[in-house]
Design a protein around this motif. Structure first.
Motif, mmCIF file in Angstrom:
data_model
loop_
_atom_site.group_PDB
_atom_site.id
_atom_site.type_symbol
_atom_site.label_atom_id
_atom_site.label_comp_id
_atom_site.label_asym_id
_atom_site.label_seq_id
_atom_site.Cartn_x
_atom_site.Cartn_y
_atom_site.Cartn_z
ATOM 1 N N GLU A 9 0.594 -1.070 0.335
ATOM 2 C CA GLU A 9 -0.042 -0.253 -0.053
ATOM 3 C C GLU A 9 0.971 1.208 -0.106
ATOM 4 O OE1 GLU A 9 -2.051 0.085 3.907
ATOM 5 O OE2 GLU A 9 -3.575 2.076 2.935
ATOM 6 N N HIS A 12 4.096 0.568 -3.370
ATOM 7 C CA HIS A 12 3.447 0.000 -4.826
ATOM 8 C C HIS A 12 3.670 -1.065 -5.547
ATOM 9 C CE1 HIS A 12 0.245 3.851 -4.181
ATOM 10 N NE2 HIS A 12 1.402 3.745 -3.991
ATOM 11 N N LYS A 37 -8.078 -2.221 2.517
ATOM 12 C CA LYS A 37 -7.825 -1.447 2.120
ATOM 13 C C LYS A 37 -7.549 -1.435 0.311
ATOM 14 C CE LYS A 37 -3.797 -2.010 5.339
ATOM 15 N NZ LYS A 37 -4.131 -1.648 6.025
ATOM 16 N N VAL A 41 -8.370 3.224 -0.833
ATOM 17 C CA VAL A 41 -7.914 3.609 -2.157
ATOM 18 C C VAL A 41 -8.849 3.648 -3.380
ATOM 19 C CG1 VAL A 41 -6.149 3.058 -3.500
ATOM 20 C CG2 VAL A 41 -5.568 1.871 -1.890
ATOM 21 N N LYS A 44 -11.200 7.074 -2.331
ATOM 22 C CA LYS A 44 -10.313 7.835 -2.305
ATOM 23 C C LYS A 44 -10.383 8.509 -3.316
ATOM 24 C CE LYS A 44 -5.878 9.876 -0.765
ATOM 25 N NZ LYS A 44 -4.332 9.108 -1.805
ATOM 26 N N LEU A 260 -3.641 -2.105 -5.646
ATOM 27 C CA LEU A 260 -2.173 -1.353 -4.365
ATOM 28 C C LEU A 260 -1.631 -0.782 -4.998
ATOM 29 C CD1 LEU A 260 -2.559 -3.042 -1.118
ATOM 30 C CD2 LEU A 260 -3.807 -1.247 -1.701
ATOM 31 N N PRO A 263 -3.329 2.748 -8.595
ATOM 32 C CA PRO A 263 -4.667 2.756 -7.435
ATOM 33 C C PRO A 263 -5.493 4.254 -8.292
ATOM 34 C CG PRO A 263 -2.150 4.118 -6.050
ATOM 35 C CD PRO A 263 -1.965 3.173 -7.430
#
Ligand code: SAM
Length: 347
Positions: A9, A12, A37, A41, A44, A260, A263
């Protein structure tokens, strides 16, 4: 293993050894840790938005003989078809009215569709729907052909690399096809300026954890705008008829890992995932995917574009299939948006 997910995360990327360890040790607890997770991402960068691409299956003629594919040249048991420009434009019309702002023209490598014919079709679609993006997925072509498609107005190109391990590649394809050429095509597409998608089948025959680790290393290096990840599913008329399908769990795990690594990537929850599990497409979204590609092909050709057995949505009209998918996505708290859904390099 959770510390490896934390590191992925943050950074990358992981080493090949670390990726192999993660992939070989996946378990339900690790899945949940990764998906939380990956979803954070995705949220977001994209909120709850899900992008739609209208898939139009242009032709099931193919000069290639990939061992896994139902429309391979050697399959004498399928009825071959080609769509006309008028049929393709009618699919776009239906899609546009439903809110689609990206169309994907996909097909076998069919020599009937010369560059001139393809460019004419691109021009017709782009002049009728100037606010829409056009994606092609028509296989391996020369640099000059790709350049011509780009100049004619195509925006994006999907060409799964299938596997980043050359030995594995050679077990999935006949000797007439080359790992090096597929790679070269991807680099050509990128250099020309297309938004490019690579990708793999999860659980394809002979695929080891090392192959999946190599796939992730390649995706990180290539930095595509899109990544197509779906399970391998056997087709009864291929050399791989007796091979087992890829699993829902490993496909979801790969989607989570790729979210991840990349993203901002546009990551479809594929029809193949929806085929191996009734909630497959929703589960793909819950692992980090943010795109769905409903089928807009005319009903009469759907059953003929059978890449693998039991493919879903071969009996539905585009409109009813889309509405059903929309209900399923609403139900899990996401929303399909009317948007071209271009790649954005942020976050
Ligand atoms: N001919 C173009 C190409 O080679 O990219 C586009 C069409 S091809 C049928 C699209 C994708 O279908 C392939 O990249 C492959 O990953 C996927 N596919 C083919 N056979 C499959 C199978 N048995 N199970 C799952 N996916 C399959």
């Amino acid at each position: 293993m959770k510390t490896l997910i934390d590191k992925l995360e943050r950074e990358h990327i992981l080493s090949k050894q670390e990726l192999v360890a993660l992939i070989s040790n996946r378990n339900p607890e690790l899945d949940q840790y990764l998906f939380a997770k990956a979803v954070a991402v995705r949220r977001k960068n994209f909120g709850n938005d899900i992008y739609i691409r209208g898939l139009i299956e242009l032709t099931n003629f193919c000069k290639n003989d990939c061992f896994y594919c139902g429309i391979r040249k050697s399959n004498r048991n399928i009825e071959r078809y080609r769509l006309t420009d008028e049929q393709v434009l009618a699919c776009c019309q239906t899609g546009y009215e439903l809110g689609f702002r990206t169309f994907v023209l996909q097909g076998g490598e069919d020599p009937y569709f010369t560059d001139d014919r393809i460019c004419t079709m691109i021009g017709a679609i782009k002049s009728s729907y100037p606010d829409c993006a056009l994606t092609l997925s028509l296989g391996e072509k020369s640099h000059a052909s790709y350049q011509a498609y780009y100049q004619a107005g195509a925006d994006r190109y999907l060409l799964r690399h299938e596997t980043a391990d050359e030995t594995h590649y050679n077990k999935l394809h006949p000797g007439s096809m080359s790992f090096a050429n597929r790679r070269q095509c991807l680099y050509d597409l990128k250099e020309i300026g297309f938004q490019v998608g690579c990708g793999i089948m999860v659980g394809s025959p002979y695929q080891a954890a090392e192959c999946l680790a190599e796939d992730i290393l390649f995706m990180h290096e290539f930095d595509p705008e899109m990544v197509g990840i779906g399970p391998f599913i056997p087709h009864h008329d291929t050399p791989f008829a007796e091979e087992p399908a890829g699993s829902l769990e490993m496909t979801m795990f790969m989607l989570g890992l790729v979210r991840l690594v990349l993203p901002n990537a546009l990551l479809p929850s594929t029809t193949a995932l929806g085929t191996i599990h009734p909630q497959g497409r929703e589960l793909g979204i819950m692992a980090g995917a943010n795109v769905v590609m409903p089928n807009l092909s005319p009903l009469e050709v759907r059953r003929k574009y059978l890449l693998y057995d039991n493919k879903i949505c071969t009996e539905d009209e585009a409109v009813e299939g889309f509405h059903e998918l929309q209900r399923k996505i609403d139900k899990i708290g996401y929303r399909i948006v009317v948007d071209r859904g271009d790649y954005k390099k942020t976050g």
